[in-house]
Write an enzyme that holds these catalytic residues in place. Structure first.
Site, PDB file in Angstrom:
ATOM      1  N   GLY A 239      -1.499  -6.366   0.639  1.00  0.00           N
ATOM      2  CA  GLY A 239      -1.802  -8.085   1.035  1.00  0.00           C
ATOM      3  C   GLY A 239      -1.764  -8.519   2.423  1.00  0.00           C
ATOM      4  O   GLY A 239      -2.607  -9.148   2.748  1.00  0.00           O
TER       5      GLY A 239
ATOM      6  N   ASN B 284      -6.042   3.445  10.478  1.00  0.00           N
ATOM      7  CA  ASN B 284      -5.276   2.404  10.920  1.00  0.00           C
ATOM      8  C   ASN B 284      -5.056   2.628  12.481  1.00  0.00           C
ATOM      9  O   ASN B 284      -4.861   1.550  13.014  1.00  0.00           O
ATOM     10  CB  ASN B 284      -3.926   2.191  10.168  1.00  0.00           C
ATOM     11  CG  ASN B 284      -3.185   3.777  10.315  1.00  0.00           C
ATOM     12  OD1 ASN B 284      -3.621   4.799  10.397  1.00  0.00           O
ATOM     13  ND2 ASN B 284      -1.891   3.792  10.477  1.00  0.00           N
TER      14      ASN B 284
ATOM     15  N   GLN C  15      -6.652  -0.789   5.235  1.00  0.00           N
ATOM     16  CA  GLN C  15      -7.300  -1.488   6.416  1.00  0.00           C
ATOM     17  C   GLN C  15      -8.746  -1.612   6.073  1.00  0.00           C
ATOM     18  O   GLN C  15      -9.445  -2.001   7.188  1.00  0.00           O
ATOM     19  CB  GLN C  15      -7.211  -0.306   7.626  1.00  0.00           C
ATOM     20  CG  GLN C  15      -5.686   0.028   7.888  1.00  0.00           C
ATOM     21  CD  GLN C  15      -5.173  -1.116   8.849  1.00  0.00           C
ATOM     22  OE1 GLN C  15      -5.830  -2.077   9.351  1.00  0.00           O
ATOM     23  NE2 GLN C  15      -3.882  -0.774   8.993  1.00  0.00           N
TER      24      GLN C  15
ATOM     25  N   THR D 107       9.210  -7.434 -13.093  1.00  0.00           N
ATOM     26  CA  THR D 107       8.568  -8.755 -13.260  1.00  0.00           C
ATOM     27  C   THR D 107       7.712  -8.818 -11.898  1.00  0.00           C
ATOM     28  O   THR D 107       7.938  -8.420 -10.573  1.00  0.00           O
ATOM     29  CB  THR D 107       9.478  -9.721 -12.949  1.00  0.00           C
ATOM     30  OG1 THR D 107      10.454  -9.555 -14.048  1.00  0.00           O
ATOM     31  CG2 THR D 107       9.084 -11.351 -13.059  1.00  0.00           C
TER      32      THR D 107
ATOM     33  N   CYS E 293       4.709   1.913  12.387  1.00  0.00           N
ATOM     34  CA  CYS E 293       5.682   2.575  11.508  1.00  0.00           C
ATOM     35  C   CYS E 293       6.222   3.734  12.548  1.00  0.00           C
ATOM     36  O   CYS E 293       7.444   4.226  12.536  1.00  0.00           O
ATOM     37  CB  CYS E 293       5.097   3.511  10.461  1.00  0.00           C
ATOM     38  SG  CYS E 293       3.694   2.790   9.645  1.00  0.00           S
TER      39      CYS E 293
ATOM     40  N   ALA F 297       0.772  -1.375   0.055  1.00  0.00           N
ATOM     41  CA  ALA F 297      -0.137  -0.056  -0.050  1.00  0.00           C
ATOM     42  C   ALA F 297       0.833   1.417  -0.031  1.00  0.00           C
ATOM     43  O   ALA F 297       0.397   2.253  -0.618  1.00  0.00           O
ATOM     44  CB  ALA F 297      -1.016  -0.123   1.195  1.00  0.00           C
ATOM     45  N   THR F 298       1.896   1.314   0.565  1.00  0.00           N
ATOM     46  CA  THR F 298       2.878   2.463   0.440  1.00  0.00           C
ATOM     47  C   THR F 298       3.309   2.763  -0.968  1.00  0.00           C
ATOM     48  O   THR F 298       3.337   3.747  -1.117  1.00  0.00           O
ATOM     49  CB  THR F 298       4.137   2.114   1.462  1.00  0.00           C
ATOM     50  OG1 THR F 298       3.726   1.848   2.846  1.00  0.00           O
ATOM     51  CG2 THR F 298       4.966   3.236   1.408  1.00  0.00           C
TER      52      THR F 298
END
Lengths: 422, 95
Positions: A220, A170, A199, A259, A344, A90-91
């Site tokens: 994920g 979050n 979230q 990839t 974080c 997500a970042t």
């Protein structure tokens, strides 16, 4: 005798036989569902092809599996398969969306709107754009954590290119009124609407067309999938154009070259499929557990304040315990894996900027704990936590001189702590 | 595929329950036991035989996934959680 015996491997540290703390930090990351790992393992062992290889069967089978995963992710948010772009998380998606939109439209539009309670990566991307000469409006939030729609509408200017507002916070679990925000943004032509739904995806029902979202960030490892993979929803009709951050072979519609980590992508897809299948059941259960936790703590401990909107996502409960310092509470709760805010910023002792934006006083922001409840949390764990919290809070308060003064009826806020008159 | 008999449903149920109980991680074990029970309650309550048959087939598919997952989990399953019953500390009989 022929055959073999299944020997349990003795892993390092096994001898200690220490009881592990229970995990209650689902906003930081969730355990990977065993069914997700089962879907991934074949691609870590035998089916190792590069999904972009077009000349042999190894590539084809990996590509097929990636496309199935893409479909699962798209179905989860009501999108079209081709709208989904896989990223590293997500970042990266937030960076890609915010910087990409702003830089693509920089000749005509130089204004971005976001909120004060966004995740660090959104705020930092905006700060970077400010250095590049963009104008950023940080919308304040009401005491319940929800933005004011009137303020949003007033902040939109003719040169606004992007509105970025997260779906579920979050730290507090506050759910923003996405549908109403989407309707406001849609009224203004040429303004794109991005939401950080890391979230929210897989936990509450989301539909990108219903909410008029143009870009969405998905992670994920917040929906019981693997770490290191995420997805971006980038609308194609009407087309959303953005400048890619990563240049290269032109994979993923040229927006994210490199990839694809096919195994991780397949894990994300399977996690999305399971999330869709289990969403109702999970949500019902998490609501029950959340109620059990809040009621249990409220019954045993006084002076507890719930931060954020109580009607937010039930899997995120943010509580402040007055007259107790959050970090010392965490240190005393060795048997519970908790956090006082986002992972974080958990290394710093600064009070959470999200709680400050909600208007919490500094001492309350310092004494907050975030309880993350998930698919695999059990009633026994919740009862254990309630028991431990009640015991620890009362122990810490018994040591606290502030608590003693409160018990004697002294108003703490009325005390002048400075000693300047001496 | 023919419709599942009550017997075959019961067989799959007990087998799935056994697999779920074999997870060594507390949270996964509890979850899959709970989920297996609710899945089969759903199959039992289903009046439409066609839907019941499709639910049964889905459960049978999930069972194969679960069996492999439980094996992997046993290989890497770790310590017990604080909420679980701890292993008894054995003492010498002569102490």
């Amino acid at each position: 005798m022929l055959g073999f015996k299944l020997v349990m491997p003795v892993r390092e540290g096994n001898l200690k036989e220490k009881a592990r703390p229970i995990y209650l930090d689902m906003q930081a990351t969730t355990p990977m569902d065993p069914r997700v790992l089962d879907a991934m393992l074949p691609y870590y062992t035998d089916q190792y092809g590069n999904p972009h290889s077009r000349t042999h069967a190894y590539g084809w089978e990996a590509e097929d599996a990636v496309e199935v995963a893409r479909k699962h992710v798209a179905d989860l948010i009501g999108a079209d398969t081709k709208d989904i772009i896989f990223t590293s998380g997500a970042t990266e998606t937030n960076n890609m969306a915010i910087k990409g939109i702003a830089r693509f439209h920089k000749d005509k539009k130089r204004h971005i709107i976001t909120t004060q309670t966004e995740h660090k990566c959104v705020l930092d991307s905006c700060r970077k754009l400010q250095e590049e000469g963009f104008d950023v409006t940080y919308l304040p939030v009401q005491p319940n954590g929800i933005i004011s729609l009137a303020e949003l509408e007033a902040a939109i200017r003719p040169d606004t290119s992007l509105v970025s507002i997260m779906t579920v916070n979050n730290e507090t679990g506050v759910i923003q009124p996405m549908k109403e925000i989407g309707a406001i943004v849609r009224k203004h032509r040429g303004v794109y609407f991005h939401t950080d739904a890391a979230q929210a995806v897989g936990k509450i029902h989301l539909d990108v067309n219903d909410m008029n979202v143009d870009l969405m960030s998905i992670s994920g490892h917040k929906l019981y999938g693997p770490k290191g993979v995420g997805a971006a929803y980038v609308r194609r009709r009407p087309r959303v154009r953005l400048e890619p951050i990563i240049s290269g072979g032109g994979q993923e519609r040229g927006l994210r070259s490199g990839t694809l980590p096919s195994t991780l992508v397949i894990g994300l897809g399977e996690a999305a499929r399971i999330a869709q299948q289990e969403m109702t059941r999970d949500h019902h259960r998490i609501s029950l557990l959340s109620k059990r936790l809040v009621d249990g703590i409220n019954a045993r401990v006084d002076h507890v304040v719930r931060n954020g909107d109580p009607n937010g996502y039930p899997g995120c409960v943010n509580l402040s315990f007055s007259y107790v310092e959050g970090e010392s509470l965490l240190m005393a709760l060795k048997d519970i894996a908790l956090s006082s805010g986002s992972a974080c910023t958990s290394a710093s002792l600064e009070p959470s900027y999200v709680l400050r934006a909600l208007g919490a006083a500094e001492d309350m922001a310092h004494s907050s704990l975030r309880f993350g409840i998930g698919r695999f949390t059990t009633e026994a764990e919740i009862d254990f936590v309630v028991e431990k919290i009640a015991a620890t809070v009362s122990k810490l308060r018994d040591m606290s001189p502030l608590w003693e003064m409160v018990q004697e009826g002294i108003d703490i806020n009325a005390i002048d702590w400075s000693q300047s008159q001496h | 595929m023919s419709h599942p008999t009550p017997n075959s449903i019961l067989r799959l149920y007990s087998s799935m329950l056994r697999t779920s109980r074999s997870f060594s991680s507390y949270n996964f074990r509890e979850y899959f036991v709970r989920r297996t029970k609710s899945t089969f309650r759903e199959i039992q309550a289903e009046k439409d035989p066609l839907r019941a048959a499709s639910l049964f087939r889905k459960a049978a598919e999930e069972h194969t996934v679960l069996k492999r997952s439980a094996l992997v989990n046993q290989l890497y399953g770790g310590w017990r959680l604080v909420v679980e019953k701890q292993k008894p500390v054995r003492q010498r009989s002569d102490s």
